[in-house]
Design a protein around this motif. Structure first.
Motif, PDB file in Angstrom:
ATOM      1  N   GLY A  71       0.805  -1.210   0.000  1.00 52.37           N
ATOM      2  CA  GLY A  71       0.000   0.000   0.000  1.00 52.37           C
ATOM      3  C   GLY A  71       0.839   1.261   0.000  1.00 52.37           C
ATOM      4  N   VAL A  72       0.204   2.348  -0.422  1.00 52.85           N
ATOM      5  CA  VAL A  72       0.815   3.675  -0.384  1.00 52.85           C
ATOM      6  C   VAL A  72      -0.118   4.628   0.350  1.00 52.85           C
ATOM      7  CG1 VAL A  72       2.298   3.384  -2.418  1.00 52.85           C
ATOM      8  CG2 VAL A  72      -0.066   4.160  -2.724  1.00 52.85           C
ATOM      9  N   ALA A  73       0.402   5.787   0.716  1.00 49.61           N
ATOM     10  CA  ALA A  73      -0.347   6.734   1.546  1.00 49.61           C
ATOM     11  C   ALA A  73      -1.349   7.543   0.736  1.00 49.61           C
ATOM     12  CB  ALA A  73       0.625   7.677   2.249  1.00 49.61           C
ATOM     13  N   PHE A  74      -2.486   7.764   1.362  1.00 48.25           N
ATOM     14  CA  PHE A  74      -3.533   8.645   0.856  1.00 48.25           C
ATOM     15  C   PHE A  74      -4.074   9.424   2.043  1.00 48.25           C
ATOM     16  CE2 PHE A  74      -3.595   4.958  -1.938  1.00 48.25           C
ATOM     17  CZ  PHE A  74      -3.641   5.532  -3.199  1.00 48.25           C
ATOM     18  N   ILE A  75      -4.750  10.527   1.754  1.00 51.66           N
ATOM     19  CA  ILE A  75      -5.531  11.202   2.783  1.00 51.66           C
ATOM     20  C   ILE A  75      -6.984  11.172   2.355  1.00 51.66           C
ATOM     21  CG2 ILE A  75      -3.739  12.681   3.763  1.00 51.66           C
ATOM     22  CD1 ILE A  75      -4.895  14.963   1.982  1.00 51.66           C
ATOM     23  N   LYS A  76      -7.856  11.123   3.339  1.00 44.26           N
ATOM     24  CA  LYS A  76      -9.293  11.125   3.043  1.00 44.26           C
ATOM     25  C   LYS A  76      -9.700  12.502   2.513  1.00 44.26           C
ATOM     26  CE  LYS A  76     -10.651   7.268   5.828  1.00 44.26           C
ATOM     27  NZ  LYS A  76     -11.523   6.736   6.861  1.00 44.26           N
ATOM     28  N   ASN A  77     -10.758  12.516   1.751  1.00 43.80           N
ATOM     29  CA  ASN A  77     -11.215  13.730   1.092  1.00 43.80           C
ATOM     30  C   ASN A  77     -11.897  14.724   2.030  1.00 43.80           C
ATOM     31  OD1 ASN A  77     -10.841  13.516  -2.007  1.00 43.80           O
ATOM     32  ND2 ASN A  77     -11.401  11.465  -1.333  1.00 43.80           N
ATOM     33  N   GLN A  78     -12.391  14.256   3.168  1.00 43.38           N
ATOM     34  CA  GLN A  78     -13.092  15.133   4.092  1.00 43.38           C
ATOM     35  C   GLN A  78     -12.101  15.840   5.010  1.00 43.38           C
ATOM     36  OE1 GLN A  78     -14.044  11.937   2.793  1.00 43.38           O
ATOM     37  NE2 GLN A  78     -14.412  11.213   4.852  1.00 43.38           N
ATOM     38  N   PHE A  79     -12.383  17.102   5.274  1.00 43.21           N
ATOM     39  CA  PHE A  79     -11.630  17.856   6.270  1.00 43.21           C
ATOM     40  C   PHE A  79     -12.315  17.639   7.612  1.00 43.21           C
ATOM     41  CE2 PHE A  79     -11.106  20.314   2.279  1.00 43.21           C
ATOM     42  CZ  PHE A  79      -9.742  20.143   2.122  1.00 43.21           C
ATOM     43  N   GLU A  80     -11.527  17.269   8.622  1.00 43.54           N
ATOM     44  CA  GLU A  80     -12.066  17.006   9.950  1.00 43.54           C
ATOM     45  C   GLU A  80     -11.198  17.725  10.969  1.00 43.54           C
ATOM     46  OE1 GLU A  80     -12.949  12.818  10.735  1.00 43.54           O
ATOM     47  OE2 GLU A  80     -12.612  12.436   8.599  1.00 43.54           O
ATOM     48  N   ASN A 143       0.785  34.102   0.840  1.00 38.10           N
ATOM     49  CA  ASN A 143       0.150  34.495  -0.428  1.00 38.10           C
ATOM     50  C   ASN A 143       0.379  33.516  -1.575  1.00 38.10           C
ATOM     51  OD1 ASN A 143      -1.021  36.898   0.590  1.00 38.10           O
ATOM     52  ND2 ASN A 143       0.994  37.868   0.490  1.00 38.10           N
ATOM     53  N   LYS A 144       0.784  32.311  -1.278  1.00 37.66           N
ATOM     54  CA  LYS A 144       0.943  31.268  -2.296  1.00 37.66           C
ATOM     55  C   LYS A 144      -0.050  30.155  -1.994  1.00 37.66           C
ATOM     56  CE  LYS A 144       4.672  33.184  -4.058  1.00 37.66           C
ATOM     57  NZ  LYS A 144       4.426  34.218  -5.012  1.00 37.66           N
ATOM     58  N   PRO A 145      -0.743  29.636  -3.024  1.00 39.53           N
ATOM     59  CA  PRO A 145      -1.717  28.568  -2.775  1.00 39.53           C
ATOM     60  C   PRO A 145      -1.040  27.267  -2.347  1.00 39.53           C
ATOM     61  CG  PRO A 145      -1.459  28.942  -5.134  1.00 39.53           C
ATOM     62  CD  PRO A 145      -0.650  29.989  -4.439  1.00 39.53           C
ATOM     63  N   ILE A 146      -1.766  26.530  -1.511  1.00 38.71           N
ATOM     64  CA  ILE A 146      -1.301  25.229  -1.031  1.00 38.71           C
ATOM     65  C   ILE A 146      -2.167  24.155  -1.677  1.00 38.71           C
ATOM     66  CG2 ILE A 146      -0.898  23.742   0.968  1.00 38.71           C
ATOM     67  CD1 ILE A 146      -1.068  26.343   2.698  1.00 38.71           C
ATOM     68  N   PHE A 147      -1.519  23.203  -2.349  1.00 35.53           N
ATOM     69  CA  PHE A 147      -2.224  22.088  -2.981  1.00 35.53           C
ATOM     70  C   PHE A 147      -1.624  20.766  -2.512  1.00 35.53           C
ATOM     71  CE2 PHE A 147      -2.645  25.442  -6.256  1.00 35.53           C
ATOM     72  CZ  PHE A 147      -4.022  25.457  -6.406  1.00 35.53           C
ATOM     73  N   THR A 148      -2.465  19.770  -2.457  1.00 36.62           N
ATOM     74  CA  THR A 148      -2.017  18.396  -2.291  1.00 36.62           C
ATOM     75  C   THR A 148      -2.852  17.552  -3.235  1.00 36.62           C
ATOM     76  OG1 THR A 148      -1.440  16.680  -0.674  1.00 36.62           O
ATOM     77  CG2 THR A 148      -3.608  17.723  -0.424  1.00 36.62           C
ATOM     78  N   PHE A 149      -2.597  16.257  -3.253  1.00 37.58           N
ATOM     79  CA  PHE A 149      -3.450  15.386  -4.055  1.00 37.58           C
ATOM     80  C   PHE A 149      -3.647  14.058  -3.356  1.00 37.58           C
ATOM     81  CE2 PHE A 149       0.720  15.890  -6.208  1.00 37.58           C
ATOM     82  CZ  PHE A 149       1.304  14.677  -5.928  1.00 37.58           C
ATOM     83  N   THR A 150      -4.742  13.406  -3.714  1.00 34.52           N
ATOM     84  CA  THR A 150      -5.122  12.117  -3.150  1.00 34.52           C
ATOM     85  C   THR A 150      -6.007  11.413  -4.173  1.00 34.52           C
ATOM     86  OG1 THR A 150      -5.972  11.028  -1.151  1.00 34.52           O
ATOM     87  CG2 THR A 150      -7.190  12.961  -1.936  1.00 34.52           C
ATOM     88  N   ASN A 151      -6.585  10.300  -3.794  1.00 31.58           N
ATOM     89  CA  ASN A 151      -7.515   9.620  -4.696  1.00 31.58           C
ATOM     90  C   ASN A 151      -8.865  10.326  -4.655  1.00 31.58           C
ATOM     91  OD1 ASN A 151      -9.492   7.232  -5.519  1.00 31.58           O
ATOM     92  ND2 ASN A 151      -7.434   6.746  -6.235  1.00 31.58           N
ATOM     93  N   SER A 152      -9.584  10.280  -5.759  1.00 35.43           N
ATOM     94  CA  SER A 152     -10.866  10.982  -5.841  1.00 35.43           C
ATOM     95  C   SER A 152     -11.947  10.364  -4.955  1.00 35.43           C
ATOM     96  CB  SER A 152     -11.351  11.049  -7.288  1.00 35.43           C
ATOM     97  OG  SER A 152     -11.459   9.764  -7.833  1.00 35.43           O
ATOM     98  N   VAL A 153     -11.741   9.131  -4.529  1.00 35.85           N
ATOM     99  CA  VAL A 153     -12.660   8.495  -3.585  1.00 35.85           C
ATOM    100  C   VAL A 153     -11.848   7.926  -2.425  1.00 35.85           C
ATOM    101  CG1 VAL A 153     -14.390   7.908  -5.324  1.00 35.85           C
ATOM    102  CG2 VAL A 153     -12.632   6.262  -4.777  1.00 35.85           C
ATOM    103  N   ASP A 154     -12.440   7.948  -1.254  1.00 34.33           N
ATOM    104  CA  ASP A 154     -11.784   7.322  -0.110  1.00 34.33           C
ATOM    105  C   ASP A 154     -11.823   5.810  -0.305  1.00 34.33           C
ATOM    106  OD1 ASP A 154     -11.381   9.818   0.996  1.00 34.33           O
ATOM    107  OD2 ASP A 154     -13.179   9.720   2.228  1.00 34.33           O
ATOM    108  N   ILE A 155     -10.695   5.165  -0.101  1.00 34.92           N
ATOM    109  CA  ILE A 155     -10.562   3.731  -0.334  1.00 34.92           C
ATOM    110  C   ILE A 155     -10.595   3.031   1.026  1.00 34.92           C
ATOM    111  CG2 ILE A 155      -9.083   1.943  -1.348  1.00 34.92           C
ATOM    112  CD1 ILE A 155      -7.768   4.374  -2.934  1.00 34.92           C
ATOM    113  N   TYR A 156     -11.421   2.014   1.136  1.00 36.07           N
ATOM    114  CA  TYR A 156     -11.544   1.312   2.418  1.00 36.07           C
ATOM    115  C   TYR A 156     -10.951  -0.089   2.386  1.00 36.07           C
ATOM    116  CZ  TYR A 156     -14.243   5.284   3.847  1.00 36.07           C
ATOM    117  OH  TYR A 156     -14.621   6.561   4.161  1.00 36.07           O
TER     118      TYR A 156
END
Length: 166
Positions: A71-80, A143-156
């Motif tokens: 496996g590799v790392a992902f973050i969930k799409n929801q902010f908590e 004043n610079k935007p912050i971006f990250t990326f993850t999978n478009s769906v949370d994987i369970y």
């Protein structure tokens, strides 16, 4: 005068390690990986970096050929607000950010990403394919935007990462 556009790339997982992340910028093969990355067209080192915490849950999933089907790392799409994932931000050019996404996903080199839409909507699905096919906009730093990326769906269907990946 430098007219390039700069973004903060907020990363997590194996890219926390600077040497690992620089394989995407300058090219190379991370220790324990079976893939050699070409690096960005512009191999200039990040002009700044700092620690960063995301309010997205970290998890490990999928089977990466690069990491012997682990496996590799992902973050969930929801902010908590009650979740904290340690990250690292690198200030790189817009073109380098695109090159990193291309290398992470084996996207075509001519992919077009509408960053204004990503900022306006808070997210952008770049492609239907790829492990990291969704960009998340996390705000601004200096004043610079912050971006990250993850999978478009949370994987369970979680999958343990390889020790070398950790």
């Amino acid at each position: 005068m430098d007219t390039r556009e700069y973004f903060w790339y907020a990363c997590y997982g194996s890219n926390l390690l600077r040497e690992r992340f620089l394989c995407y910028i300058q090219g190379g093969q991370p220790e324990g990986s079976n893939k050699n990355y070409p690096g960005c067209l512009d191999k200039t080192l990040p002009i700044d970096e700092e620690d960063f915490f995301m309010v997205n849950e970290l998890y490990f999933a999928k089977e990466s050929k690069t990491w012997d089907r682990h496996g590799v790392a992902f973050i969930k799409n929801q902010f908590e607000e009650d979740v904290s994932t340690y990250g690292r931000m690198y200030l790189i050019t817009k073109e380098q950010f695109i090159d990193v996404i291309i290398q992470e996903n084996n996207f075509p080199k001519d992919i077009i990403i509408n960053f204004d839409e990503a900022i306006r909507e808070g997210e952008l699905i770049v492609s239907e394919k790829g492990f990291y096919n969704k960009i998340l906009f996390l705000g601004y730093q200096y004043n610079k935007p912050i971006f990250t990326f993850t999978n478009s769906v949370d994987i369970y269907d979680y999958n343990k990462p390889k020790d070398d990946y950790i």
